[in-house]
Every structure is written in C-alpha cells, then in structure tokens.
Design a protein around this motif. Sequence first.
Motif, PDB file in Angstrom:
ATOM      1  N   THR A 109       0.649  -1.171   0.182  1.00 35.89           N
ATOM      2  CA  THR A 109      -0.095   0.459  -0.324  1.00 35.89           C
ATOM      3  C   THR A 109       1.053   1.377   0.517  1.00 35.89           C
ATOM      4  N   ASN A 110       1.878   1.244   1.217  1.00 30.41           N
ATOM      5  CA  ASN A 110       2.708   2.608   1.040  1.00 30.41           C
ATOM      6  C   ASN A 110       3.307   2.618  -0.076  1.00 30.41           C
ATOM      7  N   ASP A 111       3.865   1.758  -0.799  1.00 31.26           N
ATOM      8  CA  ASP A 111       5.380   1.672  -1.896  1.00 31.26           C
ATOM      9  C   ASP A 111       4.552   2.084  -3.059  1.00 31.26           C
ATOM     10  N   PHE A 112       3.201   1.232  -3.502  1.00 29.98           N
ATOM     11  CA  PHE A 112       3.030   2.297  -4.012  1.00 29.98           C
ATOM     12  C   PHE A 112       2.687   3.513  -4.123  1.00 29.98           C
ATOM     13  N   VAL A 113       1.937   3.741  -3.549  1.00 30.47           N
ATOM     14  CA  VAL A 113       1.582   5.559  -3.047  1.00 30.47           C
ATOM     15  C   VAL A 113       2.414   6.390  -3.250  1.00 30.47           C
ATOM     16  N   THR A 114       3.978   5.352  -2.370  1.00 33.96           N
ATOM     17  CA  THR A 114       4.973   6.313  -2.970  1.00 33.96           C
ATOM     18  C   THR A 114       6.003   6.192  -4.195  1.00 33.96           C
ATOM     19  N   MET A 115       5.509   5.181  -4.569  1.00 39.04           N
ATOM     20  CA  MET A 115       5.880   5.514  -6.136  1.00 39.04           C
ATOM     21  C   MET A 115       5.382   6.799  -6.737  1.00 39.04           C
ATOM     22  N   SER A 116       4.147   6.628  -6.772  1.00 39.34           N
ATOM     23  CA  SER A 116       3.181   7.832  -7.624  1.00 39.34           C
ATOM     24  C   SER A 116       3.791   9.070  -7.638  1.00 39.34           C
ATOM     25  N   ARG A 117       5.010   9.420  -6.144  1.00 40.34           N
ATOM     26  CA  ARG A 117       5.750  10.758  -6.510  1.00 40.34           C
ATOM     27  C   ARG A 117       6.596  10.547  -7.557  1.00 40.34           C
ATOM     28  N   ALA A 118       6.441   9.409  -8.243  1.00 42.00           N
ATOM     29  CA  ALA A 118       7.193   9.578 -10.331  1.00 42.00           C
ATOM     30  C   ALA A 118       6.645  10.382 -10.885  1.00 42.00           C
ATOM     31  N   ALA A 119       5.404  10.966 -11.046  1.00 43.37           N
ATOM     32  CA  ALA A 119       4.060  10.834 -11.800  1.00 43.37           C
ATOM     33  C   ALA A 119       4.443  12.712 -11.288  1.00 43.37           C
ATOM     34  N   ASP A 120       4.626  13.042  -9.897  1.00 46.58           N
ATOM     35  CA  ASP A 120       4.227  13.932  -9.213  1.00 46.58           C
ATOM     36  C   ASP A 120       4.729  15.582  -9.590  1.00 46.58           C
ATOM     37  N   ARG A 121       4.649  16.195  -9.985  1.00 48.92           N
ATOM     38  CA  ARG A 121       5.190  17.464  -9.962  1.00 48.92           C
ATOM     39  C   ARG A 121       6.805  17.767  -9.285  1.00 48.92           C
ATOM     40  N   ALA A 122       7.499  18.262  -9.901  1.00 46.47           N
ATOM     41  CA  ALA A 122       9.071  18.557  -9.060  1.00 46.47           C
ATOM     42  C   ALA A 122       9.002  19.825  -9.898  1.00 46.47           C
ATOM     43  N   ARG A 123       9.731  21.055  -9.028  1.00 49.23           N
ATOM     44  CA  ARG A 123      10.186  22.120  -9.996  1.00 49.23           C
ATOM     45  C   ARG A 123      11.499  21.795 -10.472  1.00 49.23           C
ATOM     46  N   PRO A 124      12.571  21.762 -11.034  1.00 46.60           N
ATOM     47  CA  PRO A 124      13.973  21.996 -11.502  1.00 46.60           C
ATOM     48  C   PRO A 124      14.361  22.646 -10.935  1.00 46.60           C
ATOM     49  N   SER A 125      15.994  22.422 -10.548  1.00 45.87           N
ATOM     50  CA  SER A 125      16.828  23.318  -9.664  1.00 45.87           C
ATOM     51  C   SER A 125      18.421  23.870 -10.517  1.00 45.87           C
ATOM     52  N   PRO A 126      18.007  24.785 -10.326  1.00 44.68           N
ATOM     53  CA  PRO A 126      18.925  25.746 -10.781  1.00 44.68           C
ATOM     54  C   PRO A 126      20.515  25.195 -11.476  1.00 44.68           C
ATOM     55  N   TYR A 127      20.583  24.720 -10.740  1.00 45.10           N
ATOM     56  CA  TYR A 127      21.997  23.946 -10.199  1.00 45.10           C
ATOM     57  C   TYR A 127      22.546  22.954 -10.864  1.00 45.10           C
ATOM     58  N   PRO A 128      23.425  21.944 -11.305  1.00 40.03           N
ATOM     59  CA  PRO A 128      23.746  20.673 -11.392  1.00 40.03           C
ATOM     60  C   PRO A 128      23.525  19.680 -10.301  1.00 40.03           C
ATOM     61  N   ASN A 129      22.601  18.843 -10.153  1.00 36.34           N
ATOM     62  CA  ASN A 129      22.392  17.966  -9.167  1.00 36.34           C
ATOM     63  C   ASN A 129      23.225  17.160  -8.711  1.00 36.34           C
ATOM     64  N   ALA A 130      23.421  16.130  -7.920  1.00 35.83           N
ATOM     65  CA  ALA A 130      24.515  15.303  -7.174  1.00 35.83           C
ATOM     66  C   ALA A 130      24.413  14.378  -6.376  1.00 35.83           C
TER      67      ALA A 130
END
Length: 795
Positions: A644-665
């Motif tokens: 139950t929890n992990d499938f909801v957590t996986m829905s985060r993969a389709a969530d809105r997200a703002r790209p960072s203004p700098y390279p990630n690591a």
Amino acid sequence: MESAGSGKAAEMRMPLQESATRGQPALGGLSSAQAASLRAEFGPNAVVEEAVHPLARFVRHFWAPVPWMLEATIGLQIFLGEWLTASMIATLLLFNVLLAAFQESRASAALALLKSRLILTARVRRDGAWVDGPAAELVPGDIVQISLGDVVPADVLILDGSLLLDQSMLTGESIPVEMEIGKTAFAGALVRRGGAIARVTATGTRTYFGRTAELVSAAHVESAEQKAVLGVVRNLTIINFVIAAGLVAYAFAIKVSDEQILLLILTALLSAVPVALPATFTLAAALGARTLALKGVLLTRLSSLNEAAMVDVLCCDKTGTLTRNELVVSAIRPVKAGCDDLDVLDFAALASSREGQDPIDSVIRTMAASRGRAGRASLAVSRFTPFDPALKMAEAIAVDAGREIRVVKGAPAVVATVAPMTPGAEKELVALTLAGYRTIAVAAGPSDALELIGLIAFSDPPRDDSTALLAELRSLGVRPIMITGDAAATAATVAHQIGFMGPVCPPGVIPERARPEDFAIYAGIFPEQKYSLVKAFQQDGHAVGMCGDGANDAPALRQAQMGIAVSTATDVAKAAAGVVLTEPGLGGIVACIREGRSAFQRVLTYTLTILINKCVTLILLGAGLIITGHAVLTPLLQALSMLTNDFVTMSRAADRARPSPYPNAWRVRNLTIAAVPLGCFRLVYLVTVLAVGWYWMRFSPGEMQTLTFAMLAFAGQGNIYVLREHGRLWNSRPAPVMMLASFCDIALVASFAIGGIMMTPLPASVVALLAATTVVFTLAMDSIKIAVYAHVRID
C-alpha cells in the motif's frame, strides 16, 4: 632497432599489401575464390555489434542488490510456508522487472527504427567483370568503382580519377575534401563530385570508421544512479543489520519463542528492503522519457535522464551540432576597381557547374540567382572546364557582346599565377584566412590579360539557436566547451559568433590533466582525443555531457555520462549515445537537462523517504517489543504495508517537481544525515502512539498490530507530502494521480483496520483519531524539515 609497436603495425600492413596484388594485375580485381579466401582471413566489411538475447536482457534485471534482497526474502517466506506473503513480494519484484524491461525494449525498438536503412552496395571488379554487390563482402585488394552520390564502402586508395568527399561525419571537417590519385579515402565519406577507380586497403574494424567503433566498445562510465542505489542499500543494510541484531538479542533475553523470533526476523527483513526503489527510479525515468519524446528527444538508456540532472560540463562538437553543416558565402571582397559583390558572384557563377553536387558551385550559383540583377551570370558559356583537383581551378569561356571572356576560379595561390594578386588583395586574403574562412579567388578578362576580380569566403554558419542555447546552459550552471576536429582559426571564428569566450587550446597539444576551465575551445582534435578529454574531465570530478553527430564522436558519446546524438547523426553516433534528438535544433538538450533535474527531485525525495521509513520501522519494532513483550507487526501486515505505502510512494514519480537551477549530485551521506532528525521526530510520534494504545487504551496484542499497521500507513502519507517539497508542503499542489493514490491508500487501510480484514479490527473512532493526529504530526514535521534543509544540502 624497430619498436614492438611499429613491428606490429608492419605485420598488419603486410597482409593488406599482399592481398592487394596477390595473383592479380593492378586493375584486374580479384577472383571469387580469392575474395572468399580473404574474407575468411579478414572477416566481413562490417563492424559487428554484440547481440544480446532478449531473454538474457530480461534475466539480468533480476541481478542487482535490491532484487537479491527481495529474492532472499521470498525464499525465506516459502521456507516458512508463508505463501501469501511470498506471492505479494514476488508480484512486486516482477512488476519492477517488467517495468524496466518494457521501457528498455521500447527504447531499443525506437533506436532500431532510427538506424534502419538500405544495405550499402558497392560496384566491384570481380572475376574480370564489374558487378554490384553488398559492401559487406568487400575484401582488401578489391578494385571498386566510386561515383557521384556514393558512400565510400571501405578505406580505399585512389588509383584513377578524383573525388570531392564530404567527410564531416568522420573527421568533423565541414569543408569537402579533394581526393586525387594516390590519396586514401575513408569508409563512410559521401561523394559530392567526381568518380574514381580505387583499391580497397582496409575493411571492417581495420578502417578509420572501424577503429572508432572499437573505441566505442572500450568506453564505459559507471552510472551515478547505480552508485546512488548501491550507496543507499549499503547504508540501509548496515544500519538495519545493527538494529535487527539488537532486536533478536532482546527477544532471546525476554524468552520469546523460537517461532516468534523467526517471524520477527522475517518482519525485520521485510522492513529493511527498499522494495520499490528500483521501480521508482525506472518509473520516474520512463515518465520523463515519455515527456521528452513529445519534444523530439529519445532516451536510448533510461539512466541517461538521471545523469542529465548532474551534468555540469557539456562538450559540443562544432560541425552539425553548433553549426548547420552546410556551406554558405560568408564574405565577398571585390578587389578590382569598379566591381561590386554581384560582379564577383556573376563571374564566379560562370565558372561553376550547373549540374552535380559540388557544394561551392551550388552555393555560388544559388546566391548569384537570388540577387535578382540580370548580370554576367546569364551570359552564354561556350566552353566549361570543371574543377580539377590537380590544377585546383575551374575555368569557363563566355561570350559577351561578341567577344570572349575567360573566367577562372579556384585556390588563390593558383589563380594568382594567371592573374597577379595586388597588395590589397593579399591583405584581404590574409584577413579572411586568419578568420578561419575557406577562400577562393575569381579572375576574368581576355585570355592573355586576366585580372583578379575578387575573393569569396565560405564557412559553415552557426545554428540559429546556438547562442541562446549556450546562454541558457550557463544559466543552468553547465559549462559549454567546444571540441572539434576542425582548424583552430575556423573553430575560433564560430565560437566567437555564438558566445564562446575563452582561450583556444593550441592544436596538437592536449594537457595530461585537462580541466574544463583551462580552455573554452579544443580544435584539431582526433576521435581518440575527444574520448580522452571526456575521461579527463570526469577524472577531475565533473559529470560530462557530449553532443555530436559523426562516427568520430561515438567513443566520446559512449564515455560521457550524457551522450547526445543530434538529429543528423550517423547510426553509430545514435547507437553510442544515451540521448538522441529526433528533431533539428539543440533545444532538446536543455529540455533533457530540465526534465532530468525534475525527475531527480522526485527520486531524491523518495530516497530520503525510504531512508527514514525503513530505519524507523525497525526501531519501532524493537520499541514495540519492549513495550508489549510481543511483535507489533506480522510479516503479512508488513508485506501489506509495503504494497500500500510503496505504491503510493511510487506515484511521486509522476508528481510535479521544480528543476533545480544548478547541477544535481547524489549526496548519500547528506541524505543519511538529514534522515536522522526527521526520523527521530517520526519515531517519537510513533512510539507515543504505541504507548498510548498499550498503556492507556489497553489494546490487545492483535489490536496493537493493527494500530501499528494503520499508523505506519498514515504517517507514511504525511512523510510523502512533507518531503516532496523543499519549501512548505503547501507551496505546490501535488499531481492528481498522487492525490488519488493517497486517497485510495487511506481508504483501503482504514477499511482493513475497521473491518478486521487480515487483522484484528479497531474501532472507527480510533482510526479517525489516528488520522487527525497524523495531520498534526505532518505539520510539525514540515517545520523540522525546513530547519534541517537550511543546514544540510541534499541535492
């Protein structure tokens, strides 16, 4: 004394030389029997790609750290007879594998479609006659005929005739190259003008093209995503092993039965496994790939999206990447008094072929016609001599008002022998040459009194979007660097036109420890040097992107974290790259970096979530054992909680997200540090709920297990919404699919807990109260998150 290296090179040359003359006159060609013998010795004239069986590709998805942990858990469940729990975990494992395999197959099919083309054929002298056949059957020593529009089928030595070859896809040189008798033409070059008889000198992996392909097979860089997964799993394993060992030791100390201890171990193992980790990474990349496909960007390797988020250096090939890979007139310099630009063009057009694919002639005639003034270009030409590579000049005799005019155009040094160059003209020529232009001279007049009319300079112009792209890349924290096989002067001219400001590395001098900040432009670079530069930047601690279009770019494309093949790229470049642009222009690169950073934010917050959840759950099991003297979670409830929890957590993969203004690591250490205070607060809340349930509400052991299951599910929902946003949790609205998944999860958990499905029932009022306290817990945790993020950078 000859070195070992030169001796080996001589050994390689000897069979080629022998096969070229073995029992045949120079232009007689080979017999079928000789060709078959040589083909057995040297192999087919092709670079054979290593084929991986589809079943092998599918099975390898089961061979990784997280699948290993799941597979071990499934085996232990079956051993204990827990078939339902084992089947639930097996379903999740199979889902992970099918998702990854499906996306990989889609990318492979798309790439195969991009690579599909007609089989290359060649006209070869065989058994004393000219025949057409597959180029793959050519062998060293074959005599071939090459004509206008052909692709050179192998490395060949020109025996008769001449060719104008476009070798931009091989060498990076945008200007076509003249090939005369005695010169070698490389496999893969396109014939723009002329025809020739040639002898094959090298086939397959021994060609210039083939050696580049071998570099591709040697190129390899470890995926940052893979390193991150291994780092997370390693940290979780170490922490959870210590906690689990303490749990078992305490269970033995309070005389818990062996069967209960075994179930406790199994529950602890399930709690420790980040089941949805690979699926979430894959799903986030797959959804990102779908978004990019709508923008004309194809991901051939899903990991390239994650790597795109971390790129801080972008190596750009000039020809076909930053430029249009087409010839244009860049400057016209009239040098004869009374003549203007159009006069120079008109005379040049008279000495240009009206047929064929000579790019210089085509550009001149097109430009002269577009000026719209009826000039000398319309004069009748009584005799025309096409460009002769040996003379480096073309010539025409035109008739103007009854008198003949001789017009010549070609290399300035050659034209100067029939029409002397003035000091002013010499000064103009020097300036154009230093600016990196390819320049021709035009002269006209009576046959015995030719005068220099002017100079015409050509170049490969920048793409319209190159300047804006480079500016946007810099705003994203990515340093662009030009790497080209072209001449330094030409590279510098293009670089300055599109905003590349910085020093040019001297041709032929590549520092052993190259750093991106040392030079902005590397010119006169060979494929091996492009590959070495990418590796050097990586060894300096940078995540490198490499974009290119030719076979000469393929090794560097494969070595780079993000290899990008532009829309005009060769099949070899597309196969080596992780990203393929299917539409003209370079806007897809910026789109890929932005989408990669958005996907990175999604999987980053998921990773932090599981670091908190997995460790806290294990400690909670220990706290519950201490408080109640019983296991507060069964393997079945733990498996249900995971689903139950992990499938909801996986829905985060389709969530809105703002790209960072700098390279990630990937900062796994910082993630672990950030997880400590957040996990401690969550643990305090959960232990408080357990204590209230046991000491105040006097729940039975079965009810305590249901309470633990419900509070883990509800608190897990709170974690997801707190960690999805770097700022306050209400700063951005979650995606509808995520909210729907949360609603379904809460409704399912509440229904199971109240209805007593697979567990002891709880009163509806208790479940409602638990949900209310979770809201308060979530708001308080959001404030703690803000304080933690202010001191610890996680991306």
